[in-house]
Write an enzyme that holds these catalytic residues in place. Structure first.
Site, PDB file in Angstrom:
ATOM      1  N   ARG A 199       0.811  -1.211   0.000  1.00  0.00           N
ATOM      2  CA  ARG A 199       0.000   0.000   0.000  1.00  0.00           C
ATOM      3  C   ARG A 199       0.856   1.278   0.000  1.00  0.00           C
ATOM      4  NH1 ARG A 199      -5.301  -0.090   1.462  1.00  0.00           N
ATOM      5  NH2 ARG A 199      -5.058  -2.311   1.818  1.00  0.00           N
ATOM      6  N   THR A 200       1.779   1.338   0.942  1.00  0.00           N
ATOM      7  CA  THR A 200       2.633   2.520   1.054  1.00  0.00           C
ATOM      8  C   THR A 200       3.537   2.645  -0.177  1.00  0.00           C
ATOM      9  OG1 THR A 200       2.599   2.287   3.439  1.00  0.00           O
ATOM     10  CG2 THR A 200       4.310   3.679   2.529  1.00  0.00           C
ATOM     11  N   LYS A 252      22.553 -10.510   1.970  1.00  0.00           N
ATOM     12  CA  LYS A 252      23.906 -11.077   2.050  1.00  0.00           C
ATOM     13  C   LYS A 252      24.708 -10.446   3.184  1.00  0.00           C
ATOM     14  CE  LYS A 252      23.817 -11.666  -2.959  1.00  0.00           C
ATOM     15  NZ  LYS A 252      23.971 -10.705  -4.071  1.00  0.00           N
ATOM     16  N   ARG A 289      11.519   2.183   3.661  1.00  0.00           N
ATOM     17  CA  ARG A 289      10.784   1.491   4.719  1.00  0.00           C
ATOM     18  C   ARG A 289      11.681   0.381   5.241  1.00  0.00           C
ATOM     19  NH1 ARG A 289       5.175   1.168   5.919  1.00  0.00           N
ATOM     20  NH2 ARG A 289       4.673  -0.602   7.248  1.00  0.00           N
ATOM     21  N   HIS A 310       6.035   7.017  10.922  1.00  0.00           N
ATOM     22  CA  HIS A 310       5.543   6.863   9.552  1.00  0.00           C
ATOM     23  C   HIS A 310       4.945   8.223   9.187  1.00  0.00           C
ATOM     24  CE1 HIS A 310       4.053   5.256   5.957  1.00  0.00           C
ATOM     25  NE2 HIS A 310       3.027   4.545   6.382  1.00  0.00           N
TER      26      HIS A 310
END
Ligand SMILES: [Zn+2]
Lengths: 153, 302
Positions: free
Chosen positions: B51-52, B80, B101, B129
């Site tokens: 969504r974001t 890695k 994010r 956020h």
């Protein structure tokens, strides 16, 4: 036991700094914080010494070293009532108390295991929200580390 | 504000937040403006959040910008064992701004300190956020025509909801009266209430939402998750009392609107969706305008 006799348990220094009234359990922590474990001059310390004011206390004497206030203030996190005595020519030149700083950098671990400072190599930074009942707000994850979950690096 | 990063909503002053909302209005009126056609924006999603991510990528695309990045960390050098420091310094070479994010709290603050290009935090674990907060503010502004002196009710999980915390703190700048509706176990934490008290604003706490509906301008619904309860029976007992149905919307103010950060489960019945007071889908769309505004401002075009 009077003060004079007690002082003799950790012998006098000619020039340097005496850090007195450290809680007995915090002496080794203070030594580590001030990096006295790798210091190249004479360092004397005693712990579990009787104290009229605090029951048992610790004391550290550092030869030929005078600290900046900001260096010493970080020990206030573990020794909030420590007194700092500057000795010159075996005499007390100045006596001050430590003060908890406004910000703390690099000494304390953030209690939050999911904080970036516990995952990458980053110097921790905190804002001191409360000095009496210590509350530190992490600059990174913004979570609050309190006295009970404070761990030193 | 050019080249500034946005990690936490408090990184922007009230004036700066309002500047973003004003620019968002321009993009709502005229969404396709190819002002970033010569720009590359990195979209780094170390954990999936479709969504974001789509909202950001839609905003970038409508501005004509190119997108590089990844939507989850599993196929990248991060998997890695590459440090975030190295990832950010490398990707900053390829892009003019980084949207990130990351499930690790504080990662966005750290990235903003080492990155030569601005960072927009699209969520760092349970911490911040801020673009969600900006789009919530924008949705309130668009539906109420003001942000000042409103009665805002928050319903559901007020303890763990990061969205709620940031919005409450942001609304403390606007003389808001707060109505906090939650089960006792999920009350707003004192660290957030502290902000309300600092500004001497009024707040009222409730365990059921019926009585707040007639008195509020905004009803901000959130999801209650079963795993937040130590006693699953307690969850079963309360779960339906925080669900909104159409028949509960009888005596509302004229300007009353329902918001939800989405995704919802069953806390808003689908029979509410067609009601003109339901605003949550428009709210999600507003996210695109707000992100267009933010990108333009941080890159110096507004
Ligand atoms: Zn932290």
């Amino acid at each position: 036991m009077n003060d004079k006799v007690k002082e003799l348990k950790v012998s006098a220094i000619e020039n340097g700094t005496v850090i007195d009234h450290i809680p007995a359990g915090a002496v080794f922590q203070v030594i580590k914080m001030l990096k006295l474990d790798v210091f190249d001059q004479m360092v004397l310390f005693g712990t579990n010494l009787e104290s009229k004011k605090y029951g048992y206390k610790g004391i550290i004497k550092v030869s030929n070293k005078f600290f900046k206030p900001e260096e010493l203030n970080k020990i206030a996190l573990v020794a909030p009532h420590a007194s700092i005595i500057e000795i010159r020519d075996f005499r007390v030149a100045q006596k001050t108390l430590v003060e908890i700083p406004e910000t703390v950098s690099g000494i304390v671990k953030c209690f939050n295991p999911n904080c970036i400072t516990n995952i990458e190599v980053i110097t921790t930074r905190f804002t001191v929200l409360e000095k009496e009942d210590i509350r530190l707000k992490c600059h990174y994850c913004e979570k609050i580390t309190v006295k009970n979950n404070m761990v030193f690096k | 504000m050019k080249n500034k990063s946005l990690v936490s909503i408090n990184d922007f002053t009230k004036e700066e937040q309002l500047r973003v909302l004003e620019a968002a209005r321009e993009f709502e009126a005229n969404p396709v403006q190819t002002i970033l056609k010569d720009h590359v924006i990195a979209s780094l999603f170390f954990e999936p959040s479709t969504r974001t991510r789509l909202s950001f990528e839609s905003a970038i695309s409508r501005l004509g910008g190119k997108i590089v990045g990844f939507s989850e960390a599993s196929n990248t050098s991060v998997k890695k064992g590459e440090s975030l420091r190295d990832t950010i310094l490398t990707i900053a070479n390829y892009s003019d701004l980084i949207v990130m994010r990351n499930p690790i709290e504080g990662s966005a603050r750290f990235a903003s300190e080492i990155s030569p290009v601005p960072i927009i935090n699209a969520g760092d674990g349970s911490n911040q956020h801020p673009t969600q907060t900006l789009l919530d503010l924008y949705s309130i502004l668009q539906t109420q025509d003001t942000l000042d002196n409103l009665h805002v009710a928050f319903v559901g999980d007020l303890k763990y909801g990061r969205t709620v915390h940031s919005l409450v703190i942001a609304l403390c700048n606007y003389n808001t009266t707060f109505h906090l509706v939650s089960p006792v176990e999920l009350k707003l934490p004192s660290s957030v209430k502290m902000h309300i008290k600092e500004k001497n604003l009024a707040y009222h706490q409730y365990t059921s939402m019926e009585e707040v509906i007639p008195n509020t301008d905004i009803l901000y619904m959130t999801r209650i998750q079963k795993e937040r309860f130590s006693d699953p029976l307690e969850f079963e007992r309360i779960k339906n009392s925080y669900n909104l149905h159409k028949d509960m919307l009888v005596d509302t103010k004229e300007n009353f609107k329902i918001l939800h950060p989405m995704p919802r489960v069953n806390e808003i019945h689908i029979n509410v969706d067609e009601d003109p007071r339901a605003y949550y889908f428009q709210q999600a769309l507003n996210g695109v305008y707000v992100r267009q505004a933010l990108l333009s401002i941080l890159l110096g075009y507004r």
